[in-house]
Write a protein that holds these residues in place. Structure first.
Motif, PDB file in Angstrom:
ATOM      1  N   GLU A   1      13.912   8.779  -1.615  1.00  0.00           N
ATOM      2  CA  GLU A   1      13.448   8.530  -0.250  1.00  0.00           C
ATOM      3  C   GLU A   1      12.861   7.125  -0.068  1.00  0.00           C
ATOM      4  O   GLU A   1      12.828   6.617   1.042  1.00  0.00           O
ATOM      5  CB  GLU A   1      12.431   9.590   0.180  1.00  0.00           C
ATOM      6  CG  GLU A   1      12.812  11.033  -0.194  1.00  0.00           C
ATOM      7  CD  GLU A   1      14.189  11.479   0.290  1.00  0.00           C
ATOM      8  OE1 GLU A   1      14.465  11.298   1.492  1.00  0.00           O
ATOM      9  OE2 GLU A   1      14.981  12.005  -0.529  1.00  0.00           O
ATOM     10  N   VAL A   2      12.398   6.493  -1.176  1.00  0.00           N
ATOM     11  CA  VAL A   2      11.775   5.173  -1.025  1.00  0.00           C
ATOM     12  C   VAL A   2      12.765   4.121  -0.517  1.00  0.00           C
ATOM     13  O   VAL A   2      12.367   3.082   0.004  1.00  0.00           O
ATOM     14  CB  VAL A   2      11.118   4.654  -2.338  1.00  0.00           C
ATOM     15  CG1 VAL A   2       9.876   5.440  -2.673  1.00  0.00           C
ATOM     16  CG2 VAL A   2      12.107   4.665  -3.493  1.00  0.00           C
TER      17      VAL A   2
ATOM     18  N   VAL B   1       0.854  -1.189   0.000  1.00  0.00           N
ATOM     19  CA  VAL B   1       0.000   0.000   0.000  1.00  0.00           C
ATOM     20  C   VAL B   1       0.893   1.244   0.000  1.00  0.00           C
ATOM     21  O   VAL B   1       1.831   1.341   0.800  1.00  0.00           O
ATOM     22  CB  VAL B   1      -0.908   0.053   1.262  1.00  0.00           C
ATOM     23  CG1 VAL B   1      -1.983   1.108   1.102  1.00  0.00           C
ATOM     24  CG2 VAL B   1      -1.512  -1.285   1.542  1.00  0.00           C
ATOM     25  N   LYS B   2       0.578   2.168  -0.907  1.00  0.00           N
ATOM     26  CA  LYS B   2       1.397   3.386  -1.021  1.00  0.00           C
ATOM     27  C   LYS B   2       0.511   4.609  -0.889  1.00  0.00           C
ATOM     28  O   LYS B   2      -0.669   4.565  -1.223  1.00  0.00           O
ATOM     29  CB  LYS B   2       2.064   3.435  -2.396  1.00  0.00           C
ATOM     30  CG  LYS B   2       3.171   2.436  -2.578  1.00  0.00           C
ATOM     31  CD  LYS B   2       4.008   2.857  -3.793  1.00  0.00           C
ATOM     32  CE  LYS B   2       5.229   1.986  -3.947  1.00  0.00           C
ATOM     33  NZ  LYS B   2       4.910   0.593  -4.248  1.00  0.00           N
ATOM     34  N   CYS B   3       1.100   5.711  -0.486  1.00  0.00           N
ATOM     35  CA  CYS B   3       0.349   6.965  -0.435  1.00  0.00           C
ATOM     36  C   CYS B   3      -0.041   7.347  -1.870  1.00  0.00           C
ATOM     37  O   CYS B   3       0.793   7.282  -2.780  1.00  0.00           O
ATOM     38  CB  CYS B   3       1.216   8.052   0.200  1.00  0.00           C
ATOM     39  SG  CYS B   3       0.412   9.668   0.148  1.00  0.00           S
ATOM     40  N   PRO B   4      -1.303   7.769  -2.089  1.00  0.00           N
ATOM     41  CA  PRO B   4      -1.730   8.095  -3.461  1.00  0.00           C
ATOM     42  C   PRO B   4      -1.205   9.444  -3.963  1.00  0.00           C
ATOM     43  O   PRO B   4      -1.347   9.768  -5.136  1.00  0.00           O
ATOM     44  CB  PRO B   4      -3.264   8.158  -3.327  1.00  0.00           C
ATOM     45  CG  PRO B   4      -3.518   8.484  -1.886  1.00  0.00           C
ATOM     46  CD  PRO B   4      -2.391   7.887  -1.104  1.00  0.00           C
ATOM     47  N   ASN B   5      -0.581  10.209  -3.088  1.00  0.00           N
ATOM     48  CA  ASN B   5      -0.151  11.566  -3.446  1.00  0.00           C
ATOM     49  C   ASN B   5       1.254  11.521  -4.054  1.00  0.00           C
ATOM     50  O   ASN B   5       2.233  11.243  -3.353  1.00  0.00           O
ATOM     51  CB  ASN B   5      -0.176  12.411  -2.161  1.00  0.00           C
ATOM     52  CG  ASN B   5       0.366  13.803  -2.361  1.00  0.00           C
ATOM     53  OD1 ASN B   5       0.560  14.251  -3.489  1.00  0.00           O
ATOM     54  ND2 ASN B   5       0.616  14.493  -1.255  1.00  0.00           N
ATOM     55  N   ILE B   6       1.354  11.818  -5.348  1.00  0.00           N
ATOM     56  CA  ILE B   6       2.669  11.690  -5.999  1.00  0.00           C
ATOM     57  C   ILE B   6       3.669  12.723  -5.472  1.00  0.00           C
ATOM     58  O   ILE B   6       4.869  12.590  -5.634  1.00  0.00           O
ATOM     59  CB  ILE B   6       2.592  11.780  -7.548  1.00  0.00           C
ATOM     60  CG1 ILE B   6       1.838  13.046  -7.966  1.00  0.00           C
ATOM     61  CG2 ILE B   6       1.976  10.546  -8.167  1.00  0.00           C
ATOM     62  CD1 ILE B   6       2.047  13.400  -9.428  1.00  0.00           C
ATOM     63  N   LYS B   7       3.162  13.762  -4.809  1.00  0.00           N
ATOM     64  CA  LYS B   7       4.073  14.780  -4.263  1.00  0.00           C
ATOM     65  C   LYS B   7       4.523  14.434  -2.842  1.00  0.00           C
ATOM     66  O   LYS B   7       5.267  15.171  -2.210  1.00  0.00           O
ATOM     67  CB  LYS B   7       3.356  16.135  -4.228  1.00  0.00           C
ATOM     68  CG  LYS B   7       2.716  16.524  -5.560  1.00  0.00           C
ATOM     69  CD  LYS B   7       3.406  17.736  -6.137  1.00  0.00           C
ATOM     70  CE  LYS B   7       2.929  18.086  -7.526  1.00  0.00           C
ATOM     71  NZ  LYS B   7       1.661  18.783  -7.539  1.00  0.00           N
ATOM     72  N   CYS B   8       4.018  13.301  -2.321  1.00  0.00           N
ATOM     73  CA  CYS B   8       4.372  12.920  -0.939  1.00  0.00           C
ATOM     74  C   CYS B   8       5.837  12.474  -0.893  1.00  0.00           C
ATOM     75  O   CYS B   8       6.331  11.772  -1.787  1.00  0.00           O
ATOM     76  CB  CYS B   8       3.471  11.783  -0.473  1.00  0.00           C
ATOM     77  SG  CYS B   8       3.893  11.198   1.186  1.00  0.00           S
ATOM     78  N   VAL B   9       6.504  12.858   0.178  1.00  0.00           N
ATOM     79  CA  VAL B   9       7.911  12.491   0.353  1.00  0.00           C
ATOM     80  C   VAL B   9       8.109  10.966   0.285  1.00  0.00           C
ATOM     81  O   VAL B   9       9.131  10.479  -0.195  1.00  0.00           O
ATOM     82  CB  VAL B   9       8.445  13.094   1.681  1.00  0.00           C
ATOM     83  CG1 VAL B   9       7.778  12.445   2.893  1.00  0.00           C
ATOM     84  CG2 VAL B   9       9.942  13.034   1.793  1.00  0.00           C
ATOM     85  N   SER B  10       7.082  10.204   0.708  1.00  0.00           N
ATOM     86  CA  SER B  10       7.227   8.748   0.752  1.00  0.00           C
ATOM     87  C   SER B  10       7.221   8.125  -0.640  1.00  0.00           C
ATOM     88  O   SER B  10       7.460   6.935  -0.787  1.00  0.00           O
ATOM     89  CB  SER B  10       6.109   8.124   1.600  1.00  0.00           C
ATOM     90  OG  SER B  10       4.868   8.274   0.947  1.00  0.00           O
TER      91      SER B  10
END
Ligand code: NCD
Length: 498
Positions: free
Chosen positions: A413-414, A399-408
């Motif tokens: 950073e990944v 599961v990933k954050c849906p926000n492409i601008k998120c640092v994660s």
């Protein structure tokens, strides 16, 4: 309560009492700015601005210099090792060993949080993409407080790009915590993000009323502010606002009253009809907070042109309207076309004051976080925010954050960031990214408990099946997709489709 060595990443890192105490020290700093040079002598502030800035950077730097401290800075990613592919976590560790405090502005949402996690010294978020900008909120609140003494009960209208404007995201949480009534008006396509609205409802117990849900007849001829009214409704908050009686009225029955007073959003305090009438008679807007179109965060120039066409403008003519008679006109600046120069000399215009307060506010903040001043908080003033301890989900299940601008989600950073979410709702299943607050609604889940050791029961279920809802948070396995579940060796259960 001690602010020394703490971070300010989101406005919720400060309690209401701490904000009040900070404002008292700000008064002292503003009155005697030249008498503070002993406070931070020998301390170094790292000023890292990887997005354009005038007010925030220079007021932080001026603040540190006035406190007797010194500054090291980086204002261009291209001039740092980030350009060579270094992660911001490594950068934070290194700079944390040179400086006593770090101020960072970065285009990635959640970047300041990562820096705070790794630096080992206090970190201040000076703006992380569209996410938050807590120190601008301190300038905004302080300005309103100076003019109106209180925030509670004020009608505050937020105008413009509410989707990408980070200042309004921090501001709205603070206004809610201090009990303001908030009125949104956004240009189409620039609405307040869903996750911000949800947080208002869950954490701050605000009730949202979308004017779009009203019928055309009701909306016709209404005041140009056209979005939502948000007011506190939880019993806990009502207790903090003793002037609100608990008699409820039907909204529909009062449409005529609303229209008579030229307001097109709905008041949702639980009040009697007479009281509503009284409140509407005082239908003025106390503060109009304007945002520029954040064109650097749009995807194309065509989009910018289209959004510009419908963008609201505050000018002399608008301010002649009855409801704006005593309105404070605010703007975090820089302005472009949305705030006309013809209102600059108007005594209602506050934006240059907001910017000027930036320096004493940041002096007070630096002095607190560096332990040069201790904070004393009168207990009765402390926060009435409901702190909710949501279960945290940090399994590596795709599961990933849906926000492409998120640092994660950033390439550099990944390598070390493991996506992490708060489970803010089970019905429907809703995860909130701990870095950027964006939300997602995964469709498939499984339990680690039931399949342990028994491969044949390694089954996944639809997240909205009654069966799935029984899985304890600590046993939850959440999948980004059905394919994701299958690739991890899970088979559909009879509850996989509903
Ligand atoms: C704001 C920002 O950078 O978010 N400016 C500021 O810090 N005063 C607002 C903006 O850029 O529109």
């Amino acid at each position: 309560m001690n602010l020394a060595n703490r971070n300010l990443v989101t406005i919720d890192d400060l309690s209401n009492g701490e904000i009040e105490a900070l404002f008292s020290l700000t008064d002292e700093m503003a009155n005697f700015p030249n008498e503070q040079s002993g406070l931070c002598q020998g301390k170094i502030m790292a000023s890292l601005f990887f997005e354009p800035s005038t007010r925030t950077r220079l007021s932080f730097e001026a603040a540190m210099l006035r406190l007797g401290g010194r500054i090291i800075s980086a204002i261009d990613v291209g001039a740092t090792s980030l350009a060579k592919g270094e992660s911001i976590a490594d950068m934070a560790r290194v700079i944390g060993s040179y400086a006593d405090i770090i101020v960072i502005r970065h285009p990635w949402e959640g970047a300041a949080r990562v820096v705070a996690d790794y630096a080992g010294v206090p970190v201040i978020n000076a703006g992380d993409g569209s996410h938050e900008h807590p120190t601008q909120t301190l300038c905004d609140l302080y300005t309103i407080r100076k003019k109106r003494q209180t925030i509670k009960g004020l009608r505050i209208a937020l105008w413009g790009d509410l989707k990408h404007g980070r200042t309004v995201h921090s501001l709205i949480y603070a206004l809610a915590r201090f009990g303001a009534t908030i009125l949104f008006s956004n240009s189409p396509g620039l609405e307040m993000p869903e996750h911000v609205l949800r947080k208002l409802a869950t954490e701050y117990a605000y009730k949202l009323i979308d004017v779009k849900t009203l019928d055309a007849e009701v909306k016709r001829g209404l005041f140009p502010l056209h979005a939502m009214y948000v007011t506190p409704v939880s019993p806990h908050q009502l207790a903090m606002l003793p002037d609100i009686p608990e008699i409820s009225i039907q909204i529909k029955g009062n449409i005529e009253t609303l229209k008579k007073h030229g307001i097109d959003a709905l008041l949702h305090y639980n009040v009697s009809e007479n009281e509503l009438e009284l409140k509407l008679k005082r239908a003025e807007i106390d503060t109009l907070y304007m945002m520029r179109l954040q064109k650097e965060r749009q995807t194309s120039t065509e989009e910018v042109q289209e959004l510009k066409r419908n963008y609201p403008v505050v000018d002399k003519k608008l301010l002649e309207g009855k409801v704006f008679k005593k309105t404070l006109v605010m703007h975090p600046l820089p302005r472009v076309d949305e705030l006309a120069h013809d209102v600059d000399a108007d005594p209602r215009s506050m934006y240059f004051k907001q910017a000027a307060y930036g320096m004493p506010i940041r002096m007070a903040l630096l002095a607190f976080l560096l332990g040069a001043k201790k904070i004393i908080i009168p207990e009765k003033q402390d926060s009435f925010v409901r702190k909710i301890d949501y279960p945290v989900y940090k399994r590596d299940s795709g599961v990933k954050c849906p926000n492409i601008k998120c640092v994660s989600n950033q390439e550099t950073e990944v390598r070390y960031i493991k996506p992490e979410f708060k489970i803010v709702s089970r019905e429907p299943l809703t995860l909130r990214c701990i870095y950027c607050d964006h939300e997602l609604h995964p469709q498939y889940i499984a339990s680690s408990d039931w399949h342990e050791g028994k491969l044949e029961s390694k089954k996944y279920h639809s997240a909205d099946s009654h069966f799935a809802r029984k899985i304890k948070p600590e046993n939850l396995i959440i999948f980004a997709s059905e394919k994701g579940a299958q690739s991890q060796g899970f088979k559909p259960s009879i509850y996989a489709r509903q």
